[in-house]
Design an enzyme around this catalytic site. Sequence first.
Site, PDB file in Angstrom:
ATOM      1  N   CYS A  91      14.718 120.665  69.990  1.00  0.00           N
ATOM      2  CA  CYS A  91      13.879 120.502  68.933  1.00  0.00           C
ATOM      3  C   CYS A  91      12.286 120.608  68.940  1.00  0.00           C
ATOM      4  CB  CYS A  91      14.279 119.189  68.133  1.00  0.00           C
ATOM      5  SG  CYS A  91      15.937 119.124  67.767  1.00  0.00           S
ATOM      6  N   HIS A 359      14.450 121.583  59.199  1.00  0.00           N
ATOM      7  CA  HIS A 359      14.167 121.474  60.589  1.00  0.00           C
ATOM      8  C   HIS A 359      14.719 122.579  61.108  1.00  0.00           C
ATOM      9  CE1 HIS A 359      13.795 120.078  64.592  1.00  0.00           C
ATOM     10  NE2 HIS A 359      14.955 119.116  64.587  1.00  0.00           N
ATOM     11  N   CYS A 389      11.418 113.761  68.760  1.00  0.00           N
ATOM     12  CA  CYS A 389      12.536 113.598  69.642  1.00  0.00           C
ATOM     13  C   CYS A 389      13.138 114.852  70.165  1.00  0.00           C
ATOM     14  CB  CYS A 389      13.418 112.790  68.849  1.00  0.00           C
ATOM     15  SG  CYS A 389      14.299 113.306  67.315  1.00  0.00           S
TER      16      CYS A 389
END
Length: 403
Positions: A91, A359, A389
């Site tokens: 991510c 996202h 994160c």
Amino acid sequence: MTDAYIYDAIRSPRGRGRKDGALHEVTALKLSADMLNAIRARGGLGPDAVEDVIWGNVTQIGEQGGCLARSAVLASDLGEKVPGLSINRFCASGLEAVNLAANQVRAGAGAAYIAGGVEMMSRVPMSSDGAAIAVDPSLAMRQYFVPQGISADIIATLHGFSRADADALAVRSQQRAQAAWDAGRFDRSVVPVHDINGLPILERDEHMRPGTDMAALEALKPAFKDIGETMPGFDQLALMKYPQLERVNHIHHAGNSSGIVDGAAAVLIGSRRFGEANGLTPRARIRATAKIGTDPTIMLTGPVPVTEKILREAGMDIADIGLFEVNEAFAAVVLRFMQAFGADPDRVNVNGGAIAMGHPLGATGAMILGTLLDEMERADLETGLATLCVASGMGAATIIERV
């Protein structure tokens, strides 16, 4: 060392990550090339003005496989002398691309880079690459691997966050994102996506649900309760790792977790001399970058220790940061960050986040850095921190300051 500056930051609108999403017809290659062309054109740059393109994408398989960064360069108006590096820090890939570019500039390895990332989740499904951490029992069992949603629920259980806490943050994200769009706060950075005939496909984030309220979220079933409590028994596995817990309180669902979307973003990073040679004015200096490894079971706590690390290495305190972007992978991630630092909610994700807008894995880090910079300029703030994160237990962060 040479300072590294941000000269421009752009992103696409985020499209719903489904077959009926507006960007489903667009490949990662095309959207990446569009972003490269747009940021080059906005800066009036020659085709060989940058040293390299560093591009993040997470699911590196099929049409997102190979070295997508090099393919995107060849599909764009950049010259063939510009190479291309694809990276994957899950991510945080988009932010890590920026950090790598900045540190190359700081070390004198090239005067300018384009960095960012892409993820077309409607076309290349998340986890379709079969990551070893999830599918190889010799690793997964030894590290007490559980799906990310259960990791988020463990964070909530360990730190006392309720379903109402998570839902309230989600409602706030939706309201802030809508207010930001209505106020034109994204106008400078969002580059509409067009088809091959030049007709607009998408001009605005498509995933938002601004009418969301607490009652609507209360009606949603916890998304990870069933897979946690039934075979293969992820809750039982987690409780072996965290015996202080009696059970896992499952509070996350589709409404308080990040949306699955398509999108891309690009950031132009360069030295002061590069800007002067090309008639560009720097918008911010990248003051510090950091990354860290964390507990791979709970996996999503990285923003806290990586923020502690970057502040320590930069000789700063949390009070020195005027604005924060903390990726809203799950509500508990942001709640834990604010709890750990006593951060004012009015300084965190003030224009909404991934719960509202989505996202796109490989692009999000670059997106939130651009959002951070835009808001720092609008609100006349000097410093900002972006952090995410990261799957399998990592964290990444960047501190920028206006110039």
